[in-house]
Each structure stands twice: as structure tokens, then as C-alpha cells.
Design an enzyme around this catalytic site. Structure first.
Site, PDB file in Angstrom:
ATOM      1  N   GLY A   1      27.147  76.255  29.672  1.00 40.30           N
ATOM      2  CA  GLY A   1      27.922  76.472  28.454  1.00 40.30           C
ATOM      3  C   GLY A   1      28.898  77.632  28.531  1.00 40.30           C
ATOM      4  N   GLY A   2      29.275  78.031  29.762  1.00 37.13           N
ATOM      5  CA  GLY A   2      30.303  79.061  29.907  1.00 37.13           C
ATOM      6  C   GLY A   2      29.928  80.408  29.356  1.00 37.13           C
TER       7      GLY A   2
ATOM      8  N   SER B   1      26.033  75.298  35.830  1.00 34.90           N
ATOM      9  CA  SER B   1      27.283  75.928  35.409  1.00 34.90           C
ATOM     10  C   SER B   1      27.067  77.426  35.169  1.00 34.90           C
ATOM     11  CB  SER B   1      27.845  75.198  34.184  1.00 34.90           C
ATOM     12  OG  SER B   1      29.181  75.551  33.956  1.00 34.90           O
TER      13      SER B   1
END
Length: 549
Positions: A120-121, A201
Site C-alpha cells: 500500500g505504498g 510492495s
């Protein structure tokens, strides 16, 4: 009176079927009894606090361990809240979000522990079971699964380079959760001596950074890094005052003194941070990696990073654990797809590529090197669009450029930096299923495999897909991926010749000579020579790994 007693006994009997309690050093915890994808019963303890709520003076700084709640019983029968972020249902969001979920089948066992660090960055998503991290797939395997939350956005990563907000608070939340696991997971049938971190991520960047952080050493034993690494084209800094000032302005806080600015930001309701999320990005959702991990200066706090990860990795002085790492075939095609269909963004690129491209590609701003690099990258990746970017002509080239800038180059460097020191299995995920995180809105066709798509087979991702059944075409991928990951969590090796789904698996270790990898598609095929090497070579010439320290 007799009738009331019978009804009460029946009620108690029914409730005991649906709940389970565990005693820990912090107090008793009540969980729920659920069923796996294939019908195996398991226990779920969700929303357990592992840290004090990061409110008031605890905002922006190192988290504090949770205090005992004994003699009360902690109700962990449902998901806790996600950390502050924009969401459809804001009743599901709270700053009291430093929670984790534990899933287990046997409280008295000693099974390997898989810890999921969500993507989710560093600004969205959570470890909740209902959206992204449903445990039903892994609970058909012999493991204990933990999914955790950590602070996000400015509340988790404000970095002023001062003691007020030294940075990396969200990473320290993860460390505290890992310390909680070391102390308490044996109560849930987990083995604290066999902990495997699985990150996707932003979560993958986290796992790789835990290998170089002095705070994380010894807290885990294997790592699975999916679709990201911390070794991208930008050098590490000890603050991100530019972003801090941007947030302060949106919150109407004075920026004259850093101390006063942070004090003002401490007093603002968390919903003010949520409502200003859009304003923190420069155009569209760019830059995708907006909040940065920093090298902390010493203000007396326990520091997450004490030097650049490049320096630590090159010296080989990191916590060495066996690794699996890989990427998807089309990674950030989704970013290119939506940006190219946005007239405002296309116009910005066509009018001033050299100013806007570095933002989306996460390169240094306003440097001669960057201006040269952006011109070269456009020529190499999109020769058909040197004069004008447009959809759909530019989609393939732009998709590959976004994918490499945000994911691929850093992944390739991670391989090269780690391989001399620790065993690595690497993969390219090429399986295109019925569901994907990128669906063409014109015809609802899945366009994967893109960023996040492997998660559909490791977890029940309620945001995107139903809970798959045994007879669904996705079944074989779920069986193989969860078995490989669990075998690796057990012994650092994904093979098991006695497993019907893995008996033909041949996944060689990576080394710089043969660059072996596993291509994961309808078939699982071992290949050599790496992949996307010509594309990565473009970046090596523009941003040589030797120039980072």
C-alpha cells in the site's frame, strides 16, 4: 427459573463452539473459531493490540509496548480498525490501529510462523482479514499466520530530521509487532524460532530493510520479498522536510519552527490527515512512493536505520536469512493504464516530460542527471511516443517504464546485492487468472498479472475476488503457492518431493553466473539468464550501482 437456566446453558454451549480463549503474559484473549478454504477448522484472534495507541505525545515517535489488560479478557473475535487512510467506511478507521491478527489450528503445536506485512505504498491498506489478508488459504497448511498493521502516511512516516519526528515510526511499529511475536506466539502454537516475513510492495521493502536494521536483528529467520525492494534509483536522506512542510501547510500549521510545526501537527485530529491525503500527491497518485524511509540521526531514540541500506548491503554486514523474491510480468501497467487515460496527466507529460516524469518515476528532482535520464528513458522505452504520449499506443512502453522505475530495477539490485551473501530463490509471475487488481473498465477483462496479483492465491483478497473453491481453476495455483511458501517457512527450501503438488518442482537457487529463476505460469518452469535484462541494463548505465553509498 429452570427454563431460564437451560436456555443459559444452551447459550453458553453455543458461544463456546464459536469462541476460543488463550492465556498470555498480557492477559486472556478471546478469539473466534472459523473454517479454512477447504473446510478445516481454525482459531482466529483478530485486532490484538501490540502497542499503546500512538496518540498525543506518542504521535510520530517510537511506539510503546502494550500494557497488560489483566484481569480483563481481550475480545479478539473481530478485525480491529485499519490505520488512518481514505476509506469508504470511515468507522473502520482509527488511530488506535496498532493491532495484529493471529490464525492457528493447534494451540499446543510448535509450527512455523508466517508474518504478513501488507502493501500500500506506506499509506493505504491493512492486515485486516476482510479486505486483503483473509487467512483461509494458508489455514489449509501447517503454519501459524500473523498479519499486522503499522502507522501509515504522515502519521507513520513524518521525518523532520529532528527529535520531534525522527522518521520511520511505521517501521518501528513492525519491529514492535515482531518483538510481540517472539514473546507470545508460542501461546498460539507458533514457533518463535521459525518466523518467516512475507511482504508485498511496501511490505516487501519492509522485509528487505529489516535485514539491515539493527532493531530487527534476530527477530525473524527467513524472508519472502514480493514485488519491491529498498534499492531504487534515489539515495537515502536523513529527513523529508519537503513532504513534512507540504503536510503542515494542508493542516494549517505554521512552518517557521520545526518544533512548533510538529507540535501543531500532533494536535490535529487524524481525520484531518485523511481528508488531506489527495493534497499530499503532486498529480494523480504520483509519486506512488511518497512517504520515505530515512536514515535517522541520533536524538537518543532507538534508531531503525543508522546508515544507507546501500552501504550496509555492499559491506555484507546485514542479517543474513534465506530469501524468496520475485515480481509479476506487468507490475505497474495499472499506473500507466490509468495515467494515459487521464487527459490532464497526458497533457502534463506531453508539455513538460522532463519536469513531471521524475515525479512519477521517483527520481531525484531538478538535476542535470535526471533531465538526461528522463529523455533517454522515453527514447528507449517509448520510441513510438517520443513526440506524443497517447492511449493505447504508449501503454506497453509506459507500463514497462513504470514497472522498472518503481519495482523492477530495485528488485534486480536486491538480487545482485544479496546473492553473494545468502541463498535466494527468485521468480517471475506470469499466470493470468480470471481476477486481477487491473481490470479494463471498458470490458471488465483482467489485464494481469500486475502488481498485487499473486496475493489472490496466497490470501482471500475480499476487495477483488470471491473465496475460491476446490473446483475453481485457481485451485492449483493456491495449492502450489501456499505449499511452496510454507515449505520455505519450515526449512528455507520450497521443495518437497513427497507433496503431490510439489513433487515435480525444480527451483534452482539464483547466482550471478546462471541467473536462474522460476517462471510461474500455468506451468512452473526453471529458466536461466534472468529476465528483462536489456531493460535493466539501461538503468545500470544511467544510475550505476557503484555510485550508491
Amino acid at each position: 427459573m429452570y427454563r431460564f437456566s437451560v436456555e443459559l446453558l444452551v447459550l453458553l454451549a453455543v458461544s463456546s463452539v464459536f469462541s476460543i480463549e488463550v492465556d498470555t503474559d498480557l492477559g486472556r484473549i478471546r478469539g473466534a473459531n472459523l473454517t479454512s478454504r477447504l473446510g478445516v477448522p481454525f482459531h482466529a484472534f483478530r485486532g490484538i493490540r501490540y502497542a499503546e495507541p500512538p496518540l498525543g505525545n506518542l504521535r510520530f515517535v517510537n511506539p510503546q509496548p502494550i500494557k497488560s489488560w489483566a484481569p480483563s479478557t481481550f475480545d479478539a473475535t473481530e478485525d480491529g480498525p485499519m490505520c488512518p487512510q481514505p476509506w469508504d467506511n470511515m468507522t473502520d478507521v482509527s488511530e488506535d490501529c496498532l493491532r495484529l491478527n493471529v490464525y492457528t489450528k493447534d494451540l499446543k503445536a510448535r509450527r512455523p510462523v508466517i508474518v504478513f506485512i501488507h502493501p500500500g505504498g506506506f499509506y493505504v491498506f491493512s492486515g485486516q482479514s476482510k479486505y486483503l489478508a483473509g487467512p483461509e488459504h494458508f489455514m489449509d497448511r501447517d503454519c501459524v499466520l500473523v498479519a499486522l498493521n503499522y502507522r501509515l502516511g504522515s502519521l507513520g512516516f513524518l521525518a523532520t530530521g529532528s527529535k520531534d519526528a525522527p522518521g520511520n515510526a511505521g517501521m518501528k511499529d513492525q519491529v514492535l509487532a515482531l518483538r510481540w511475536i517472539q514473546k507470545h506466539i508460542h501461546r498460539f502454537g507458533g514457533d518463535p524460532g521459525s518466523v518467516t516475513l512475507v511482504g508485498y510492495s511496501a511490505g516487501s521493502i519492509s522485509v528487505a530493510l529489516h535485514m539491515v536494521s539493527p532493531m530487527s536483528r534476530g527477530l525473524f529467520h527467513r524472508g519472502i520479498c514480493m514485488s519491491a525492494s529498498p534499492y531504487g534509483p534515489v539515495q537515502y536522506q536523513n529527513n523529508d522536510l519537503r513532504l513534512a512542510h507540504r503536510q503542515a501547510k494542508l493542516l494549517n500549521c505554521s512552518q517557521e519552527s520545526v518544533t512548533e510545526m510538529v507540535e501543531c501537527m500532533r494536535r490535529k485530529p487524524y481525520l484531518d490527515y485523511v481528508s488531506t491525503y489527495n493534497g499530499m500527491f503532486e498529480f494523480g497518485w504520483n509519486p506512488t512512493l511518497n512517504w520515505k524511509i530515512v536514515v535517522e540521526e541520533d536524538f537518543g531514540q532507538e534508531r531503525y536505520l543508522i546508515e544507507s541500506p546501500f552501504k550496509t548491503a555492499k559491506r555484507g554486514d546485514f542479517y543474513k536469512v534465506p530469501l524468496i523474491t520475485g515480481i509479476t510480468e506487468f507490475e505497474f501497467l495499472s499506473g500507466a493504464f490509468f495515467d494515459l487515460r487521464n487527459e490532464s496527466i497526458v497533457s502534463k507529460y506531453n508539455q513538460n516530460w522532463e519536469d513531471f516524469a521524475p515525479i512519477a518515476l521517483i527520481l531525484e528532482r531538478n538535476s542535470t542527471q535526471t533531465r538526461t535520464a528522463t529523455r533517454v528513458l522515453r527514447e528507449k522505452y517509448m520510441p513510438e511516443s517520443v513526440d506524443k504520449l497517447e492511449y493505447p499506443k504508449s501503454l506497453k512502453g509506459m507500463g514497462e517504464l513504470y514497472s522498472d522505475a518503481l519495482i523492477g530495477v530495485a528488485y534486480n539490485r536486491f538480487l545482485r546485492l544479496m546473492a553473494p551473501h545468502t541463498p535466494i530463490y527468485t521468480y517471475l509471475f506470469r499466470y493470468k487468472g480470471r481476477y486481477s487488481f487491473l481490470k479494463n473498465p471498458d470490458n471488465q477483462e483482467a489485464m494481469g498479472p500486475v502488481h498485487h496479483d499473486e496475493l489472490l492465491y496466497l490470501f482471500h483478497v475480499g476487495l477483488v475476488s470471491p473465496l475460491f473453491k476446490r473446483e475453481d481453476p485457481e485451485n492449483f495455483m493456491i495449492e502450489r503457492l501456499t505449499r511452496m511458501w510454507t515449505e520455505f517457512a519450515q526449512k528455507g527450501d520450497p521443495h518437497n518431493k513427497n507433496d503431490e503438488y510439489l513433487k515435480t518442482l525444480n527451483w534452482p537457487l539464483y547466482n550471478s553466473q546462471n541467473q536462474a529463476y522460476l517462471e510461474i505460469g500455468t506451468n512452473f518452469t526453471a529458466k536461466t539468464g534472468g529476465f528483462f535484462q536489456e531493460r535493466y541494463h539501461i538503468w545500470d548505465e544511467l544510475y550505476p550501482l557503484s555510485s550508491y553509498s
